[in-house]
Design a protein around this motif. Structure first.
Motif, PDB file in Angstrom:
ATOM      1  N   TYR A 289      31.250  29.242  38.036  1.00  0.00           N
ATOM      2  CA  TYR A 289      31.966  30.672  38.802  1.00  0.00           C
ATOM      3  C   TYR A 289      31.030  31.384  39.666  1.00  0.00           C
ATOM      4  CZ  TYR A 289      33.417  35.386  37.862  1.00  0.00           C
ATOM      5  OH  TYR A 289      34.424  36.728  37.872  1.00  0.00           O
ATOM      6  N   LEU A 290      31.768  32.028  40.524  1.00  0.00           N
ATOM      7  CA  LEU A 290      30.914  32.623  41.707  1.00  0.00           C
ATOM      8  C   LEU A 290      29.864  33.538  41.401  1.00  0.00           C
ATOM      9  CD1 LEU A 290      33.196  34.731  43.898  1.00  0.00           C
ATOM     10  CD2 LEU A 290      33.543  34.166  41.676  1.00  0.00           C
ATOM     11  N   GLY A 291      30.159  34.345  40.343  1.00  0.00           N
ATOM     12  CA  GLY A 291      29.376  35.308  39.666  1.00  0.00           C
ATOM     13  C   GLY A 291      28.049  34.645  38.848  1.00  0.00           C
ATOM     14  N   GLY A 292      28.261  33.500  38.612  1.00  0.00           N
ATOM     15  CA  GLY A 292      27.282  32.605  37.574  1.00  0.00           C
ATOM     16  C   GLY A 292      28.015  32.616  36.291  1.00  0.00           C
ATOM     17  N   VAL A 293      27.453  31.453  35.598  1.00  0.00           N
ATOM     18  CA  VAL A 293      28.075  31.186  34.209  1.00  0.00           C
ATOM     19  C   VAL A 293      27.911  32.424  33.156  1.00  0.00           C
ATOM     20  CG1 VAL A 293      27.995  29.639  32.234  1.00  0.00           C
ATOM     21  CG2 VAL A 293      27.903  28.828  34.583  1.00  0.00           C
ATOM     22  N   ASP A 294      26.793  32.973  33.359  1.00  0.00           N
ATOM     23  CA  ASP A 294      26.478  34.240  32.442  1.00  0.00           C
ATOM     24  C   ASP A 294      27.519  35.242  32.433  1.00  0.00           C
ATOM     25  OD1 ASP A 294      24.443  32.905  31.307  1.00  0.00           O
ATOM     26  OD2 ASP A 294      22.951  34.006  32.337  1.00  0.00           O
ATOM     27  N   ALA A 295      27.947  35.699  33.694  1.00  0.00           N
ATOM     28  CA  ALA A 295      28.841  36.518  34.087  1.00  0.00           C
ATOM     29  C   ALA A 295      30.194  36.175  33.332  1.00  0.00           C
ATOM     30  CB  ALA A 295      29.034  36.807  35.617  1.00  0.00           C
ATOM     31  N   LYS A 296      30.560  34.811  33.782  1.00  0.00           N
ATOM     32  CA  LYS A 296      31.833  34.397  33.253  1.00  0.00           C
ATOM     33  C   LYS A 296      31.984  34.645  31.771  1.00  0.00           C
ATOM     34  CE  LYS A 296      34.834  30.415  33.954  1.00  0.00           C
ATOM     35  NZ  LYS A 296      35.067  29.256  34.720  1.00  0.00           N
TER      36      LYS A 296
ATOM     37  N   ALA B 118      39.565  27.247  44.956  1.00  0.00           N
ATOM     38  CA  ALA B 118      40.179  28.485  45.148  1.00  0.00           C
ATOM     39  C   ALA B 118      39.350  29.584  44.399  1.00  0.00           C
ATOM     40  CB  ALA B 118      41.645  28.330  44.927  1.00  0.00           C
ATOM     41  N   CYS B 119      39.144  29.226  43.130  1.00  0.00           N
ATOM     42  CA  CYS B 119      38.445  30.016  42.409  1.00  0.00           C
ATOM     43  C   CYS B 119      37.093  30.321  42.850  1.00  0.00           C
ATOM     44  CB  CYS B 119      38.203  29.604  40.918  1.00  0.00           C
ATOM     45  SG  CYS B 119      39.884  29.372  39.993  1.00  0.00           S
ATOM     46  N   ALA B 120      36.378  29.264  43.263  1.00  0.00           N
ATOM     47  CA  ALA B 120      35.009  29.600  43.867  1.00  0.00           C
ATOM     48  C   ALA B 120      35.024  30.598  45.070  1.00  0.00           C
ATOM     49  CB  ALA B 120      34.327  28.207  44.149  1.00  0.00           C
ATOM     50  N   THR B 121      36.018  30.584  45.830  1.00  0.00           N
ATOM     51  CA  THR B 121      36.036  31.314  46.918  1.00  0.00           C
ATOM     52  C   THR B 121      36.975  32.702  46.757  1.00  0.00           C
ATOM     53  OG1 THR B 121      37.816  29.987  47.821  1.00  0.00           O
ATOM     54  CG2 THR B 121      35.549  29.291  48.360  1.00  0.00           C
ATOM     55  N   ASN B 122      37.239  32.965  45.443  1.00  0.00           N
ATOM     56  CA  ASN B 122      38.052  34.054  45.224  1.00  0.00           C
ATOM     57  C   ASN B 122      37.215  35.406  45.864  1.00  0.00           C
ATOM     58  OD1 ASN B 122      39.731  36.161  44.133  1.00  0.00           O
ATOM     59  ND2 ASN B 122      39.142  35.758  42.266  1.00  0.00           N
ATOM     60  N   PRO B 123      38.056  35.918  46.800  1.00  0.00           N
ATOM     61  CA  PRO B 123      37.447  37.226  47.468  1.00  0.00           C
ATOM     62  C   PRO B 123      37.425  38.675  46.458  1.00  0.00           C
ATOM     63  CG  PRO B 123      39.511  36.891  48.433  1.00  0.00           C
ATOM     64  CD  PRO B 123      39.354  35.670  47.500  1.00  0.00           C
ATOM     65  N   LEU B 124      38.634  38.456  45.388  1.00  0.00           N
ATOM     66  CA  LEU B 124      38.557  39.471  44.496  1.00  0.00           C
ATOM     67  C   LEU B 124      38.316  39.284  42.890  1.00  0.00           C
ATOM     68  CD1 LEU B 124      41.807  40.683  46.090  1.00  0.00           C
ATOM     69  CD2 LEU B 124      39.539  42.044  46.385  1.00  0.00           C
ATOM     70  N   PRO B 125      37.023  38.633  42.605  1.00  0.00           N
ATOM     71  CA  PRO B 125      36.776  38.277  41.107  1.00  0.00           C
ATOM     72  C   PRO B 125      36.872  39.666  40.360  1.00  0.00           C
ATOM     73  CG  PRO B 125      34.640  38.392  42.802  1.00  0.00           C
ATOM     74  CD  PRO B 125      35.569  38.632  43.590  1.00  0.00           C
ATOM     75  N   VAL B 126      37.147  39.311  39.032  1.00  0.00           N
ATOM     76  CA  VAL B 126      37.195  40.169  38.139  1.00  0.00           C
ATOM     77  C   VAL B 126      38.457  40.941  38.083  1.00  0.00           C
ATOM     78  CG1 VAL B 126      36.608  42.502  37.078  1.00  0.00           C
ATOM     79  CG2 VAL B 126      34.773  40.844  38.096  1.00  0.00           C
ATOM     80  N   VAL B 127      39.100  41.457  39.205  1.00  0.00           N
ATOM     81  CA  VAL B 127      40.349  41.915  39.435  1.00  0.00           C
ATOM     82  C   VAL B 127      41.570  40.907  39.632  1.00  0.00           C
ATOM     83  CG1 VAL B 127      41.709  43.276  41.076  1.00  0.00           C
ATOM     84  CG2 VAL B 127      39.394  43.927  40.842  1.00  0.00           C
ATOM     85  N   VAL B 128      41.230  39.856  40.320  1.00  0.00           N
ATOM     86  CA  VAL B 128      41.936  38.637  40.228  1.00  0.00           C
ATOM     87  C   VAL B 128      41.204  37.746  39.370  1.00  0.00           C
ATOM     88  CG1 VAL B 128      42.782  36.903  41.543  1.00  0.00           C
ATOM     89  CG2 VAL B 128      42.803  38.805  42.514  1.00  0.00           C
TER      90      VAL B 128
END
Length: 209
Positions: free
Chosen positions: A187-194, A162-172
């Motif tokens: 993390y879908l944005g990459g570990v550095d972004a997380k 669910a987290c890997a396919t979150n369509p609203l990262p950062v906001v959710v």
């Protein structure tokens, strides 16, 4: 009555070849498309400390936030396939989203006050995403803890999906979900972004259970 197909031609005739004509044309096109009822998805991009973010919204609310690594063109095509092909670059429709994101990244905002369109999530994944706001700013929770919050303590792997396919990262805030030992996890944005988001929120490294 005007048609969708002749809008670009009609509007292009209204502008001379001036340095700002493209911006003015896009703005006029977005306004005309909305007035004609042919704009289902508005999108824009914004710069952020975690890279360029694509924002897309329907009349219901924000439907997609995408990292550069997800390939913005691919994301737009997916939106066209799954929601509507009537997509237009219409930055003004996402001004509130851009403003709240800027406030978040500068540390002035801890929660988002935006209408959301959840149509890209369904089933248990949607249940998981709806519970992520229970993890407060500056805190983290383990995948197991989130599974329990979502009503299925054994569904740890499903929480990860669910987290890997979150369509609203950062906001959710799926970035607040970490492994039980406190390590980042994927993390879908990459570990550095997380890591950057957690550092911004000064979240503790140890997961809450």
């Amino acid at each position: 009555m005007s048609t969708h197909d002749d809008l670009p031609h009609r509007l292009a005739q209204s502008y001379p070849d001036t340095p700002d004509h493209l911006h003015r044309l896009r703005t006029r096109l977005a306004t005309a498309a909305a007035a004609d009822g042919i704009l289902d998805i508005a999108y824009r991009t914004v710069d952020s400390p975690v890279g360029s973010l694509l924002l897309a919204a329907t009349d219901i609310g924000l439907v997609r936030v995408a990292y550069q690594r997800e390939d913005h063109d691919t994301v737009l095509q997916t939106l066209a396939d799954r929601v509507s092909p009537r997509i237009l670059h219409a930055p003004a429709r996402l001004d509130a989203t851009a403003r709240e994101l800027q406030e978040y990244f500068t540390g002035a905002r801890r929660t988002f006050d935006l209408p959301l369109d959840w149509r890209l999530s369904a089933g248990f994944r949607a249940t998981v995403l709806h519970r992520l706001s229970d993890i407060g700013y500056g805190h983290t929770a383990s995948y197991a803890a989130v599974a329990a919050l979502a009503g299925n303590p054994k569904a740890v792997r499903a929480v990860g999906t669910a987290c890997a396919t979150n369509p609203l990262p950062v906001v959710v805030p799926c970035h607040r979900v970490v492994r039980s030992d406190g390590s980042m996890g994927g993390y879908l944005g990459g570990v550095d972004a997380k890591r950057a988001l957690l550092t911004l929120e000064e979240a503790p490294g140890k997961a809450h259970t």
